[in-house]
Design a protein around this motif. Structure first.
Motif, PDB file in Angstrom:
ATOM      1  N   VAL A  37       0.792  -1.493  -0.164  1.00  0.00           N
ATOM      2  CA  VAL A  37       0.185  -0.331  -0.048  1.00  0.00           C
ATOM      3  C   VAL A  37       0.459   1.418   0.024  1.00  0.00           C
ATOM      4  O   VAL A  37       0.673   1.960  -0.773  1.00  0.00           O
ATOM      5  N   ALA A  38       1.846   1.307   0.485  1.00  0.00           N
ATOM      6  CA  ALA A  38       2.826   2.498   0.508  1.00  0.00           C
ATOM      7  C   ALA A  38       3.409   2.341  -0.337  1.00  0.00           C
ATOM      8  O   ALA A  38       3.842   3.523  -0.865  1.00  0.00           O
ATOM      9  N   THR A  39       3.902   1.465  -0.969  1.00  0.00           N
ATOM     10  CA  THR A  39       4.667   1.382  -2.320  1.00  0.00           C
ATOM     11  C   THR A  39       3.489   2.425  -3.382  1.00  0.00           C
ATOM     12  O   THR A  39       4.146   2.962  -4.500  1.00  0.00           O
ATOM     13  N   ALA A  40       2.803   1.719  -3.605  1.00  0.00           N
ATOM     14  CA  ALA A  40       1.438   1.986  -4.019  1.00  0.00           C
ATOM     15  C   ALA A  40       1.369   3.286  -4.275  1.00  0.00           C
ATOM     16  O   ALA A  40       0.796   4.655  -5.650  1.00  0.00           O
ATOM     17  N   THR A  41       0.939   4.150  -3.375  1.00  0.00           N
ATOM     18  CA  THR A  41       0.930   5.514  -2.589  1.00  0.00           C
ATOM     19  C   THR A  41       2.124   6.273  -3.476  1.00  0.00           C
ATOM     20  O   THR A  41       2.342   7.505  -3.696  1.00  0.00           O
ATOM     21  N   GLU A  42       3.315   5.827  -2.787  1.00  0.00           N
ATOM     22  CA  GLU A  42       4.171   6.505  -4.182  1.00  0.00           C
ATOM     23  C   GLU A  42       4.426   6.640  -4.871  1.00  0.00           C
ATOM     24  O   GLU A  42       4.569   7.804  -5.993  1.00  0.00           O
TER      25      GLU A  42
ATOM     26  N   LYS B  24      -4.749  -0.363  -4.680  1.00  0.00           N
ATOM     27  CA  LYS B  24      -4.512  -0.193  -3.530  1.00  0.00           C
ATOM     28  C   LYS B  24      -6.025  -0.259  -2.827  1.00  0.00           C
ATOM     29  O   LYS B  24      -5.274  -0.387  -1.491  1.00  0.00           O
ATOM     30  N   ALA B  25      -7.030   0.082  -3.224  1.00  0.00           N
ATOM     31  CA  ALA B  25      -8.007   0.237  -2.456  1.00  0.00           C
ATOM     32  C   ALA B  25      -8.001  -1.349  -1.871  1.00  0.00           C
ATOM     33  O   ALA B  25      -8.731  -1.755  -0.977  1.00  0.00           O
TER      34      ALA B  25
ATOM     35  N   SER C  39      -7.648  -5.971   1.696  1.00  0.00           N
ATOM     36  CA  SER C  39      -7.298  -6.681   3.074  1.00  0.00           C
ATOM     37  C   SER C  39      -6.558  -6.327   3.839  1.00  0.00           C
ATOM     38  O   SER C  39      -6.401  -7.666   4.623  1.00  0.00           O
ATOM     39  N   VAL C  40      -6.054  -5.569   4.020  1.00  0.00           N
ATOM     40  CA  VAL C  40      -5.370  -5.173   5.509  1.00  0.00           C
ATOM     41  C   VAL C  40      -6.030  -5.458   6.655  1.00  0.00           C
ATOM     42  O   VAL C  40      -5.943  -5.790   7.395  1.00  0.00           O
ATOM     43  N   LEU C  41      -7.320  -4.587   5.560  1.00  0.00           N
ATOM     44  CA  LEU C  41      -8.374  -4.364   6.745  1.00  0.00           C
ATOM     45  C   LEU C  41      -8.997  -6.087   7.170  1.00  0.00           C
ATOM     46  O   LEU C  41      -9.361  -6.675   8.787  1.00  0.00           O
TER      47      LEU C  41
END
Length: 352
Positions: free
Chosen positions: A70-75, A267-268, A273-275
């Motif tokens: 998620v962090a990579t996708a955000t970047e 990312k969504a 998946s994290v949740l």
């Protein structure tokens, strides 16, 4: 009673001994069942504990890796947005530059066209006096249908409008330009003419002078044509480059927009998946704690029995043996033996 050969009535005691033996054997069976139950439950609980710990570890690894994704996708999304913004800016700048270049091109072509038309007009006027064969008369005024009818009926043609433009020539030129400016622009690379001679040179007639002036005019026209041709070529190349840049930019923006859409969707999904994994992690941890509590209860219930099982088994066995021997005694077997032994001793004594 025993000495007289009579049996004592211990039926109730013997019955109690039998019941006690049955109870001891049942307790032993219960202990064995309980021990087996404890062993099975310990094994199952331990297997469940290991399974839950593995699941918990896998979930924590999944959560960590997914959060990293998620962090990579955000970047990457931020980089794409920045790139799209920069691309849009470069497109806007290129469009503005192209507009300026095109406006300059149009101004140049208009100025040079007007200058060329004026020069050709001047040359035609000179030909009228010095070279009549090369003179081109102005086209006759075209009458409208109404004017032709009026003239045919004896009327007079409408007055011809006075020529406008530069010096009444009818040649229009942009306000920002002038023949002098064009001449200076076209001949800027040429050296300044030499100063006039101190005395008159050889005599020349008017034809020779006109030919020299017309020659200079032709050079000016040639320079203007060359500059206009170069400008047209440059404008064409600039427009082609601009169109190619715009096509490449549009294609890149389309690809970046599609990539942005995919990354935002990924990312969504990753955040979802994290949740889900975090919820499963909490539920698994709760189940692991409940299993640990159950194992603690098993230890409280089973540890004493397991550690003392053999001692209790041996004690019951010994007690059953003792009760068996007591039963035999109470049933009269040993009393008959005592009676026989006493009788023998009496006999021996009598013999003595």
């Amino acid at each position: 009673l025993a000495l007289s050969g009579k049996k004592i009535g211990f039926e109730k005691v013997i019955t109690m001994i039998d019941e006690l033996v049955v109870t001891l054997k049942k307790e032993q069976v219960d202990d064995e069942s309980k021990k087996e139950y404890c062993g099975v439950e310990f094994d199952q609980s331990d297997d469940k504990k290991k399974s839950l710990e593995r699941t918990l570890s896998d979930l924590e690894t999944l959560i960590a890796e997914t959060k990293e994704g998620v962090a990579t996708a955000t970047e990457e999304i931020a980089a794409l947005l920045k790139g799209i913004a920069e691309l849009d800016k470069s497109v806007a700048e290129a469009t503005e530059i192209r507009k300026v270049e095109n406006a300059e091109y149009k101004d140049l072509m208009a100025s040079n066209g007007a200058a060329k038309e004026l020069i050709l007009f001047a040359r035609n006027r000179m030909n009228k006096f010095y070279n009549p064969k090369l003179y081109k008369a102005a086209p006759k005024q075209e009458l409208s249908e109404e004017d032709r009818i009026a003239v045919n009926n004896g009327g007079t043609p409408p007055p011809t409008e006075a020529p406008g433009g530069i010096a009444g020539t009818g040649v229009a030129i942009p306000a920002a330009a002038s023949f002098v400016q064009v001449s200076l622009h076209s001949s800027s690379a040429k050296a300044a003419p030499p100063p006039p001679p101190e005395t008159f040179g050889a005599y020349t007639n008017k034809g020779e002078e006109s030919n020299g002036v017309i020659g200079m005019i032709d050079l000016l026209v040639k320079d203007l044509d060359k500059e206009m041709t170069e400008s047209e070529t440059e404008e064409k190349n600039s427009q082609e480059d601009y169109e190619k840049f715009m096509a490449d930019a549009a294609e890149k923006r389309s690809l970046d927009a599609k990539s942005l859409e995919n990354k935002e969707s990924a990312k969504a999904a990753a955040e979802e998946s994290v949740l889900t994994a975090e919820q499963e992690d909490k539920a698994t941890l709760k189940e692991l704690m409940a299993n640990a509590e159950y194992i603690g209860g098993l230890h409280a219930e089973c540890d004493w029995l397991i550690s003392n099982f053999e001692v209790r088994k041996q004690a019951r066995s010994d007690e059953i043996d003792s009760l068996g021997r007591a039963k035999v005694v109470l049933s009269g077997a040993d009393y008959s033996l005592v009676q026989t032994s006493s009788h023998s001793r009496l006999l021996r004594r009598g013999r003595a």
